[in-house]
Design an enzyme around this catalytic site. Structure first.
Site, PDB file in Angstrom:
ATOM      1  N   GLU A 174      57.629  59.812  35.243  1.00 13.62           N
ATOM      2  CA  GLU A 174      58.827  58.920  35.802  1.00 13.62           C
ATOM      3  C   GLU A 174      59.867  60.095  36.167  1.00 13.62           C
ATOM      4  O   GLU A 174      60.792  60.157  35.442  1.00 13.62           O
ATOM      5  CB  GLU A 174      59.315  58.210  34.603  1.00 13.62           C
ATOM      6  CG  GLU A 174      58.393  57.013  34.421  1.00 13.62           C
ATOM      7  CD  GLU A 174      58.928  56.014  33.599  1.00 13.62           C
ATOM      8  OE1 GLU A 174      60.153  56.184  32.946  1.00 13.62           O
ATOM      9  OE2 GLU A 174      58.378  55.020  33.419  1.00 13.62           O
ATOM     10  N   GLU A 362      52.027  52.305  32.755  1.00 11.62           N
ATOM     11  CA  GLU A 362      52.591  51.925  31.692  1.00 11.62           C
ATOM     12  C   GLU A 362      53.158  50.552  31.990  1.00 11.62           C
ATOM     13  O   GLU A 362      53.648  50.042  33.015  1.00 11.62           O
ATOM     14  CB  GLU A 362      53.744  53.001  31.454  1.00 11.62           C
ATOM     15  CG  GLU A 362      53.558  54.077  30.731  1.00 11.62           C
ATOM     16  CD  GLU A 362      55.073  54.824  30.453  1.00 11.62           C
ATOM     17  OE1 GLU A 362      56.040  54.146  30.200  1.00 11.62           O
ATOM     18  OE2 GLU A 362      54.952  55.990  30.461  1.00 11.62           O
TER      19      GLU A 362
HETATM   20  C1  BGC Z   1      58.553  56.124  29.561  1.00  7.60           C
HETATM   21  C2  BGC Z   1      58.127  56.096  28.045  1.00  7.60           C
HETATM   22  C3  BGC Z   1      59.065  55.357  27.347  1.00  7.60           C
HETATM   23  C4  BGC Z   1      58.858  53.832  27.830  1.00  7.60           C
HETATM   24  C5  BGC Z   1      59.531  52.698  27.313  1.00  7.60           C
HETATM   25  C6  BGC Z   1      58.913  54.879  30.148  1.00  7.60           C
HETATM   26  O1  BGC Z   1      60.113  55.052  30.674  1.00  7.60           O
HETATM   27  O2  BGC Z   1      57.340  56.732  30.352  1.00  7.60           O
HETATM   28  O3  BGC Z   1      58.205  57.466  27.621  1.00  7.60           O
HETATM   29  O4  BGC Z   1      58.873  55.121  25.900  1.00  7.60           O
HETATM   30  O5  BGC Z   1      59.099  53.904  29.292  1.00  7.60           O
HETATM   31  O6  BGC Z   1      61.161  52.913  27.391  1.00  7.60           O
END
Ligand code: BGC
Length: 455
Positions: A174, A362
């Protein structure tokens, strides 16, 4: 597709090649911040300053994954999770960012990788998940063009040391978030602000992403090489022309500006004037150098944002209308729960013919979980995950490119500026005792992965 109940969701519908997993990051989980020769990262420095992180939490211990990786990997196995995404702490390998290599750091990641493979769990390695060496930040960090060389050195070492066993790589995590929050807003490490810091960091991060891809390919011609991007579904607050235009500007900044140069399309300067200022930091060869033919793009989508035009917001002329103001359900982060956004983003990224494969690297949610009589009944998280997987299933059924889904995250961990206040894990951690308790969402994912809910 209408998804009615959890029993309609079957892992087997996605096919054998679909990658299911969980995602984590070094700084958020490992702790052991100066063990065995590890150097300081910008997040070690940032968390040591008062008032930067909620309740002044630090990640000196975090989930203690550095010491408890064996048990945690065993737990992954118990939960039937076949793919594990984690990142490599740059300063465990190169304590000063460049130069002398710390063998103990290499040994540690070798042990993690070997233990995963012994348990038939596939390692997915992110090279950069925000923990820049402090020694490099002292020389300007992401605002210094030299960072491309520093990052190349780190990348080549990781490829040589781990590439015999690690087949799946993600260069960056990101870049929009670490450049925006860290170099424009100053709310993440290293706490820098201002447009010129931001634009330099954006361009250097983009160049480093493509360069990292090339280095991995050179050393590991058969590896599966990707990079991850934060993406948010952007919608205008009304049908007014000025709100629609404002939403387009935000979409350009948050979504298009980071992926398009990697695909060889250049920065979308026509759609967002302020990006033209990037030219100041670009050399003639850069347009080509920002492109790399990735095997996959990882998208990370948690929510949608609704945008209104705003005369007073510099550079972008737009502001968010919070989910709270709109009276909609949110997670602990204040993010609207809006599963169709994931489908929209899959469709949007599918529209780029240059992208070969897409993996949701994610997706997940934070809620205020409690352990009651040894159980965490996190129904909201389970529902969030089920509804998002249902959107992935819709995309899959419609024939869109979608090759995997990773939940953020395995265990509760250090959530950056939120400290330990935001719990995203499938596994609860009591941070006083380090006790792990699998949440009901974790058990649901386990059963889903073994297709126990097959009707
Ligand atoms: C990131 C993580 C973060 C998650 C939740 C993403 O932006 O890669 O490191 O913990 O979102 O905020």
């Amino acid at each position: 597709m209408k998804y009615n109940k959890p029993s309609d969701l079957h892992q087997s519908h996605f096919g054998d090649d679909f990658k299911w997993g969980v995602a984590t990051a070094a700084f958020q989980t490992e702790g052991a911040c100066n063990a065995h020769g590890k150097g300081a990262s910008i997040w070690d420095t940032f968390t040591a300053k008062k008032g930067r992180v909620k309740s002044n939490h630090s990640a000196e211990i975090a989930c203690d994954f550095y010491n408890s990786y064996k048990k945690d990997i065993d737990l992954l196995k118990e939960l039937n999770i076949p793919n594990f995404r984690f990142s490599i702490s740059w300063t465990r390998i190169l304590p000063n960012g460049t130069g002398e290599v710390n063998q103990k750091g290499i040994d540690y990641y070798n042990n993690v990788i070997d233990h995963l493979l012994e348990n038939n769990i596939e390692p997915w390695v992110t090279l950069y998940h925000w923990d820049l060496p402090q020694a490099l930040e002292d020389k300007g960090g992401w605002t210094n063009r030299e960072v491309i060389h520093w990052f190349s050195e780190f990348t080549a070492i990781c490829a040589k040391q781990f590439g015999d066993r690690v087949k799946n790589w993600m260069v960056m995590n990101e870049p929009s978030v670490f450049t925006g929050a860290g170099y424009f807003l100053g709310i993440h490490a290293p706490g820098k602000k201002g447009l010129s810091n931001f634009l330099k960091a954006v361009h250097h991060a983009t160049l480093a992403t493509a360069t990292g891809g090339r280095i991995l390919r050179e050393h590991l011609p058969n590896a599966n090489i990707g990079t991850t991007l934060s993406c948010t579904n952007i919608e205008p607050a009304s049908a007014k022309k000025k709100d629609i235009a404002a939403a387009k500007r935000i979409d350009t900044l948050l979504n298009r500006a980071f992926v398009e140069p990697l695909l060889g399309l250049g920065y979308p300067m026509k759609s967002l004037k302020v990006l033209r200022k990037l030219k100041k930091y670009m050399l003639p060869e850069d347009e080509k150098a920002t492109q790399f033919d990735f095997d996959f793009i990882g998208i990370q989508c948690y929510t949608r944002e609704v945008i209104k035009s705003s005369f007073f917001t510099p550079y972008i002329g737009a502001k968010l209308v919070s989910a709270e103001k709109r009276g909609l359900p949110t997670t602990e982060m204040g993010w609207e729960i809006h599963p169709p956004s994931l489908y929209h983003m899959l469709k949007k990224f599918n529209a780029y013919p240059q992208i070969k494969k897409i993996i949701v690297t994610e997706n997940g949610a934070a809620f205020p979980d409690k352990v009651i009589n040894g159980t965490v009944n996190d129904t909201k998280r389970t529902k969030y995950i089920q509804e998002h997987i249902a959107q992935v299933m819709k995309a899959h059924k419609k024939g869109l490119k979608i090759d995997g889904y990773f939940i953020w995250t395995f265990t509760d961990n250090f959530e950056w500026a939120e400290g330990y206040h935001a719990r995203f894990g499938l596994v609860h951690i009591d941070f006083d005792t380090q006790k792990r308790t699998v949440k009901n969402s974790g058990y649901w994912y386990r059963d889903f992965l073994s297709d126990k809910n097959k009707s």
